[in-house]
Design a protein around this motif. Structure first.
Motif, PDB file in Angstrom:
ATOM      1  N   MET A  33      -6.400 -10.540  -5.798  1.00 53.40           N
ATOM      2  CA  MET A  33      -4.842 -11.024  -4.388  1.00 53.40           C
ATOM      3  C   MET A  33      -5.828 -12.065  -3.601  1.00 53.40           C
ATOM      4  N   LEU A  34      -6.693 -12.342  -3.672  1.00 57.42           N
ATOM      5  CA  LEU A  34      -8.189 -13.994  -3.301  1.00 57.42           C
ATOM      6  C   LEU A  34      -7.506 -15.024  -4.147  1.00 57.42           C
ATOM      7  N   LEU A  77      11.586  -5.716 -14.346  1.00 60.94           N
ATOM      8  CA  LEU A  77      10.263  -5.018 -15.540  1.00 60.94           C
ATOM      9  C   LEU A  77       9.044  -5.339 -14.960  1.00 60.94           C
ATOM     10  N   TRP A  78       8.362  -6.066 -14.296  1.00 62.52           N
ATOM     11  CA  TRP A  78       6.897  -6.506 -13.431  1.00 62.52           C
ATOM     12  C   TRP A  78       7.547  -6.548 -12.123  1.00 62.52           C
ATOM     13  N   THR A  79       7.779  -7.292 -11.661  1.00 61.34           N
ATOM     14  CA  THR A  79       7.887  -7.689 -10.361  1.00 61.34           C
ATOM     15  C   THR A  79       7.993  -6.962  -8.896  1.00 61.34           C
ATOM     16  N   PRO A  80       8.428  -5.834  -9.857  1.00 65.75           N
ATOM     17  CA  PRO A  80       7.984  -4.977  -8.177  1.00 65.75           C
ATOM     18  C   PRO A  80       6.768  -4.034  -8.363  1.00 65.75           C
ATOM     19  N   PHE A  81       5.813  -4.666  -9.305  1.00 65.29           N
ATOM     20  CA  PHE A  81       3.982  -4.728  -9.040  1.00 65.29           C
ATOM     21  C   PHE A  81       3.807  -5.473  -8.927  1.00 65.29           C
ATOM     22  N   THR A  82       3.956  -7.210  -9.472  1.00 66.76           N
ATOM     23  CA  THR A  82       3.271  -8.094  -9.280  1.00 66.76           C
ATOM     24  C   THR A  82       3.521  -8.602  -7.604  1.00 66.76           C
ATOM     25  N   HIS A  83       4.903  -8.939  -7.292  1.00 71.74           N
ATOM     26  CA  HIS A  83       4.680  -9.058  -5.683  1.00 71.74           C
ATOM     27  C   HIS A  83       3.425  -8.857  -4.800  1.00 71.74           C
ATOM     28  N   ALA A  84       2.842  -7.133  -5.549  1.00 69.33           N
ATOM     29  CA  ALA A  84       1.531  -7.009  -4.322  1.00 69.33           C
ATOM     30  C   ALA A  84       0.329  -7.911  -4.033  1.00 69.33           C
ATOM     31  N   PHE A  85       0.325  -8.915  -5.038  1.00 70.48           N
ATOM     32  CA  PHE A  85      -0.727  -9.964  -5.996  1.00 70.48           C
ATOM     33  C   PHE A  85      -0.441 -11.678  -4.607  1.00 70.48           C
ATOM     34  N   LEU A  86       0.835 -11.326  -3.527  1.00 70.20           N
ATOM     35  CA  LEU A  86       1.121 -12.839  -3.897  1.00 70.20           C
ATOM     36  C   LEU A  86       1.687 -12.027  -1.868  1.00 70.20           C
ATOM     37  N   HIS A  87       1.342 -13.736  -1.094  1.00 70.45           N
ATOM     38  CA  HIS A  87       0.775 -13.564   0.164  1.00 70.45           C
ATOM     39  C   HIS A  87       2.281 -14.586   0.974  1.00 70.45           C
ATOM     40  N   ALA A  88       2.146 -14.294   1.626  1.00 74.81           N
ATOM     41  CA  ALA A  88       2.620 -15.602   2.424  1.00 74.81           C
ATOM     42  C   ALA A  88       2.027 -16.199   2.957  1.00 74.81           C
ATOM     43  N   GLY A  89       0.827 -16.055   3.213  1.00 77.62           N
ATOM     44  CA  GLY A  89      -0.369 -16.738   4.319  1.00 77.62           C
ATOM     45  C   GLY A  89      -1.670 -15.886   4.456  1.00 77.62           C
ATOM     46  N   TRP A  90      -3.052 -16.856   5.201  1.00 77.12           N
ATOM     47  CA  TRP A  90      -4.240 -16.669   4.568  1.00 77.12           C
ATOM     48  C   TRP A  90      -4.050 -14.928   5.809  1.00 77.12           C
ATOM     49  N   GLU A  91      -3.567 -14.876   6.893  1.00 73.02           N
ATOM     50  CA  GLU A  91      -3.358 -14.179   8.017  1.00 73.02           C
ATOM     51  C   GLU A  91      -3.023 -13.078   7.369  1.00 73.02           C
ATOM     52  N   LEU A  93      -2.895 -12.173   3.766  1.00 81.98           N
ATOM     53  CA  LEU A  93      -3.933 -11.418   2.618  1.00 81.98           C
ATOM     54  C   LEU A  93      -4.884 -11.064   3.479  1.00 81.98           C
ATOM     55  N   LEU A  94      -5.419 -11.414   4.737  1.00 86.01           N
ATOM     56  CA  LEU A  94      -5.961 -11.023   5.388  1.00 86.01           C
ATOM     57  C   LEU A  94      -6.429  -9.490   6.220  1.00 86.01           C
ATOM     58  N   ILE A  95      -5.291  -9.385   6.152  1.00 84.34           N
ATOM     59  CA  ILE A  95      -4.723  -7.952   7.191  1.00 84.34           C
ATOM     60  C   ILE A  95      -4.511  -7.529   6.006  1.00 84.34           C
ATOM     61  N   ASN A  96      -3.552  -7.488   4.455  1.00 86.56           N
ATOM     62  CA  ASN A  96      -3.761  -6.281   3.489  1.00 86.56           C
ATOM     63  C   ASN A  96      -5.233  -6.525   2.619  1.00 86.56           C
ATOM     64  N   CYS A  97      -5.953  -7.529   2.888  1.00 88.68           N
ATOM     65  CA  CYS A  97      -7.476  -6.875   2.219  1.00 88.68           C
ATOM     66  C   CYS A  97      -7.874  -6.393   3.057  1.00 88.68           C
ATOM     67  N   ALA A  98      -7.859  -6.478   4.733  1.00 89.03           N
ATOM     68  CA  ALA A  98      -9.016  -5.360   5.169  1.00 89.03           C
ATOM     69  C   ALA A  98      -7.775  -3.495   5.229  1.00 89.03           C
ATOM     70  N   TRP A  99      -6.859  -3.470   5.312  1.00 85.67           N
ATOM     71  CA  TRP A  99      -6.355  -3.039   4.963  1.00 85.67           C
ATOM     72  C   TRP A  99      -6.957  -1.689   4.053  1.00 85.67           C
ATOM     73  N   ILE A 143       7.425 -10.124  -1.242  1.00 88.01           N
ATOM     74  CA  ILE A 143       5.612 -10.513  -1.512  1.00 88.01           C
ATOM     75  C   ILE A 143       5.181  -9.450  -0.435  1.00 88.01           C
ATOM     76  N   GLY A 144       3.211  -9.679  -0.067  1.00 89.97           N
ATOM     77  CA  GLY A 144       1.979  -8.386  -0.489  1.00 89.97           C
ATOM     78  C   GLY A 144       1.966  -7.518  -0.842  1.00 89.97           C
ATOM     79  N   ALA A 145       0.372  -7.154  -0.086  1.00 87.74           N
ATOM     80  CA  ALA A 145       0.315  -6.231  -1.112  1.00 87.74           C
ATOM     81  C   ALA A 145       0.830  -4.485  -0.437  1.00 87.74           C
ATOM     82  N   SER A 146       1.744  -4.861   0.879  1.00 84.71           N
ATOM     83  CA  SER A 146       1.421  -4.050   2.149  1.00 84.71           C
ATOM     84  C   SER A 146       2.183  -2.150   1.984  1.00 84.71           C
ATOM     85  N   GLY A 147       3.292  -2.570   0.486  1.00 80.32           N
ATOM     86  CA  GLY A 147       3.986  -1.460   0.058  1.00 80.32           C
ATOM     87  C   GLY A 147       2.511  -0.508  -0.591  1.00 80.32           C
TER      88      GLY A 147
END
Length: 252
Positions: A33-34, A77-91, A93-99, A143-147
């Protein structure tokens, strides 16, 4: 996996504690993710970044016939999974990383790296499906790893609130920690701490779509992915449980 074995796995061969206590699979997911975000921030130009988002973000409207997206529905076929590794900004990303570090760690230690990755990706996909079901036919992207991380949170809820199981050596009588038993859904609702956490988590996320009426502006939180991912993790956990059934050892 027992707490005792977890402790042993977190030590190096000479008995010292490693510098990084996170399980390898959690560290790998965090690193990926980073790395993706660093590439977007410092390597890709604006056009390249837009192309990355276009091909890796989840856009449910791609599935509408004649929508006019380049590539048509194929990226679904792949975006339901790959979207989890993109983030809208550093905040974001960091929230999802901590989570991920907090809730992914106990899941990885209990079920291992393969199951953790499967649960993460499956939860991300279910979260994407929930997002699609509540946004179509509008053109919106996710986008985002939240799910995926919400899914690992749901998995962790199945055992982190359970008491530690302690066994006794039949010869010496010495106690040794065996771990925690997975709770059934009924047991979760009977456990006050577990029920409180789950209900509050679900209510807070379900309330997100009503916030614009209170604050007067829209917010970019994919609450659907949170709810879908969490429920996916909660219900998929038994498929990966190695020791079904209640142990007979005493607990404390």
């Amino acid at each position: 996996m027992s707490d005792e074995r977890n402790h042993q796995q977190n030590q190096t061969s000479d008995g010292r504690q490693p510098a990084i206590l996170l399980p390898g699979v959690v560290t790998a997911l965090l690193g990926l993710m980073l790395a993706v975000h660093l590439a977007r921030a410092f390597v890709l130009n604006e056009q390249g970044d837009l192309q990355l988002i276009y091909w890796l973000a989840f856009i449910p409207a791609r599935g509408i016939p004649g929508a006019g997206f380049e590539g048509g529905w194929i990226p679904l076929l792949w975006t339901p999974f790959t979207h989890a590794f993109l983030h809208a900004g550093w905040e974001h990303l960091l929230i999802n990383c901590a989570w991920l570090a907090i809730f992914g760690t106990p899941v990885a230690r209990r079920y291992g790296p393969r199951a953790t990755v499967i649960l993460f990706l499956a939860s991300a996909a279910v979260g994407a499906a929930a997002f699609a079901a509540t946004t179509l036919p509008e053109v919106q992207l996710l986008i985002g790893a939240s799910g995926g991380v919400a899914g690992l949170t749901g998995v962790a809820c199945r055992f982190i609130f359970q008491p530690v199981i302690v066994g006794r050596d039949p010869e010496t009588g010495a106690e040794h920690v065996l771990g925690r038993r997975m709770a059934s859904l009924r047991e979760l609702m009977r456990n006050q701490r577990a029920a409180f956490f789950i209900v509050v988590w679900l209510v807070l996320n379900a309330a997100v779509p009503f916030l614009p009426m209170l604050i007067g502006q829209s917010i970019g939180i994919a609450w659907q992915a949170h709810l879908g991912g969490f429920l996916a993790g909660l219900f998929l956990t038994p498929l990966f449980e190695r020791r079904p059934g209640a142990p007979e050892e005493e607990s404390k």
